[in-house]
Design an enzyme around this catalytic site. Sequence first.
Site, PDB file in Angstrom:
ATOM      1  N   ARG A  48     -30.141  44.163 -35.615  1.00  0.00           N
ATOM      2  CA  ARG A  48     -30.481  42.162 -33.681  1.00  0.00           C
ATOM      3  C   ARG A  48     -29.139  42.255 -34.202  1.00  0.00           C
ATOM      4  O   ARG A  48     -28.372  43.137 -34.497  1.00  0.00           O
ATOM      5  CB  ARG A  48     -30.768  41.265 -35.262  1.00  0.00           C
ATOM      6  N   GLY A  49     -28.995  41.465 -32.743  1.00  0.00           N
ATOM      7  CA  GLY A  49     -27.975  41.426 -32.036  1.00  0.00           C
ATOM      8  C   GLY A  49     -27.549  42.226 -31.243  1.00  0.00           C
ATOM      9  O   GLY A  49     -27.710  43.394 -31.453  1.00  0.00           O
ATOM     10  N   ALA A  50     -26.829  41.267 -29.941  1.00  0.00           N
ATOM     11  CA  ALA A  50     -27.140  42.477 -28.847  1.00  0.00           C
ATOM     12  C   ALA A  50     -26.239  43.663 -28.830  1.00  0.00           C
ATOM     13  O   ALA A  50     -27.049  45.025 -28.757  1.00  0.00           O
ATOM     14  CB  ALA A  50     -26.758  41.391 -27.566  1.00  0.00           C
ATOM     15  N   ARG A  89     -36.692  45.509 -26.781  1.00  0.00           N
ATOM     16  CA  ARG A  89     -37.152  43.797 -26.852  1.00  0.00           C
ATOM     17  C   ARG A  89     -36.392  43.917 -25.886  1.00  0.00           C
ATOM     18  O   ARG A  89     -35.361  44.686 -24.793  1.00  0.00           O
ATOM     19  CB  ARG A  89     -36.014  43.150 -27.624  1.00  0.00           C
ATOM     20  N   GLN A 197     -30.959  33.266 -38.338  1.00  0.00           N
ATOM     21  CA  GLN A 197     -29.414  34.307 -38.681  1.00  0.00           C
ATOM     22  C   GLN A 197     -28.532  33.486 -39.360  1.00  0.00           C
ATOM     23  O   GLN A 197     -27.724  34.446 -39.354  1.00  0.00           O
ATOM     24  CB  GLN A 197     -29.843  34.620 -37.408  1.00  0.00           C
ATOM     25  N   ASP A 238     -26.713  37.075 -25.404  1.00  0.00           N
ATOM     26  CA  ASP A 238     -27.602  38.619 -24.999  1.00  0.00           C
ATOM     27  C   ASP A 238     -27.851  38.926 -23.510  1.00  0.00           C
ATOM     28  O   ASP A 238     -27.904  40.231 -23.605  1.00  0.00           O
ATOM     29  CB  ASP A 238     -29.175  37.876 -25.691  1.00  0.00           C
ATOM     30  N   ASN A 248     -29.440  33.354 -24.629  1.00  0.00           N
ATOM     31  CA  ASN A 248     -28.767  33.319 -26.557  1.00  0.00           C
ATOM     32  C   ASN A 248     -29.442  32.613 -27.337  1.00  0.00           C
ATOM     33  O   ASN A 248     -30.961  32.122 -26.854  1.00  0.00           O
ATOM     34  CB  ASN A 248     -27.338  33.171 -26.639  1.00  0.00           C
ATOM     35  N   LYS A 249     -29.314  32.746 -28.370  1.00  0.00           N
ATOM     36  CA  LYS A 249     -30.744  32.436 -29.200  1.00  0.00           C
ATOM     37  C   LYS A 249     -31.400  31.257 -29.129  1.00  0.00           C
ATOM     38  O   LYS A 249     -30.102  30.190 -28.725  1.00  0.00           O
ATOM     39  CB  LYS A 249     -29.692  32.267 -30.946  1.00  0.00           C
TER      40      LYS A 249
END
Length: 357
Positions: A48-50, A89, A197, A238, A248-249
């Site tokens: 995960r994570g852009a 995603r 996270q 992201d 973003n998150k």
Amino acid sequence: MPQELRAVDWTGSGLALIDQTLLPHRHETMAVHDVDTLVDAIQRLVVRGAPAIGAAGAYGVALAIIEGEREGWTEAEVRAAVARVREARPTAVNLMAGVDRVMTRFAEGLDAVLEEAAAVQREDVAANRAMGAFGADWLLAKLQQAGVERPLRILTHCNTGALATAGWGTALGVIRELHARGRLEVVYADETRPLLQGSRLTAWELVQEGIPHYVQADGAAAGTILRGEVDAAIVGADRIAANGDTANKVGTVGVALACADAGIPFLVAAPTTTVDLATGTGDEIHIELRGEAEVLEWAGVRTAPAESRGHNPAFDVTPGRLVTGLVTERGVLEVSAGELPGDRLNMGRSVSSSELR
Ligand SMILES: CSC[C@H]1O[C@H](OP(=O)(O)O)[C@H](O)[C@@H]1O
């Protein structure tokens, strides 16, 4: 240490992914040799994570070619498999960009695809290192202008470290750089519900390097900021629209609003690969809605009444007017002051920080 931590590695015949759903208590690697397993790993946030899913997507093209040779797929079937990776995603533009970039070499064959995927990964690590330096330079200069000479207290949200990238990290890369320079007092890491996270991954990375930190509830962030316990907040991204609006998150926009009210810098750290000039504003960004269970239970234990429904947007959009600075590998754009990515990031030219400041 962090530059050796590789969330995504190519083994020669497939991918090795650190299984981030198991951290911090178990540090295990998942071997991936087929596209469906990679798609599932991206969707379950094993990886995960852009930037990290951008690298995984890039190598996913090679995986589709190898699986196609093994299974006797037609070219159309290989391309369809690549499309499944690309669509795993929807929000992080790095996934689509990584796949699309590698697909420009598709006709040259597997070796060329692997060469391009390795370049995606290599360039991300270099970008993160440059971002760390630009971000630390900018923060220290700005806070010195405000009379702050002591080590800094930084708040961050979600995980933007080596686990979320090809290495070092974006926002956490700036935090690492401040620590390396002896200019970091403490990090406030938002736990980042619902998948944690922050408390599971950011805290784990900070512990590996002995960086002092507190884990806090997401709901504590605004109060921590408004009580003056934080000098700046820095987060990842992201997808960044041409006008500076940043996905973003989920929970990020609340941090930005608190920073604006408190008058402290709110920084977004992201490589230019996360800037999507084809997306004009944040209203156009597809926000991933994830399963209800993620907010209704934890570790398989139901935390809400059986009758309750769950609302689970994985991201939110921070308006560019709240983004004090966008830290990239080409320098810092002062977005809220009118330096817009669409105008200022000539994507084909490297720009020094002073030129962008
Ligand atoms: C280096 S930016 C990472 C970025 O991605 C995270 O989302 P997720 O954990 O769902 O992949 C979060 O938005 C971070 O800021």
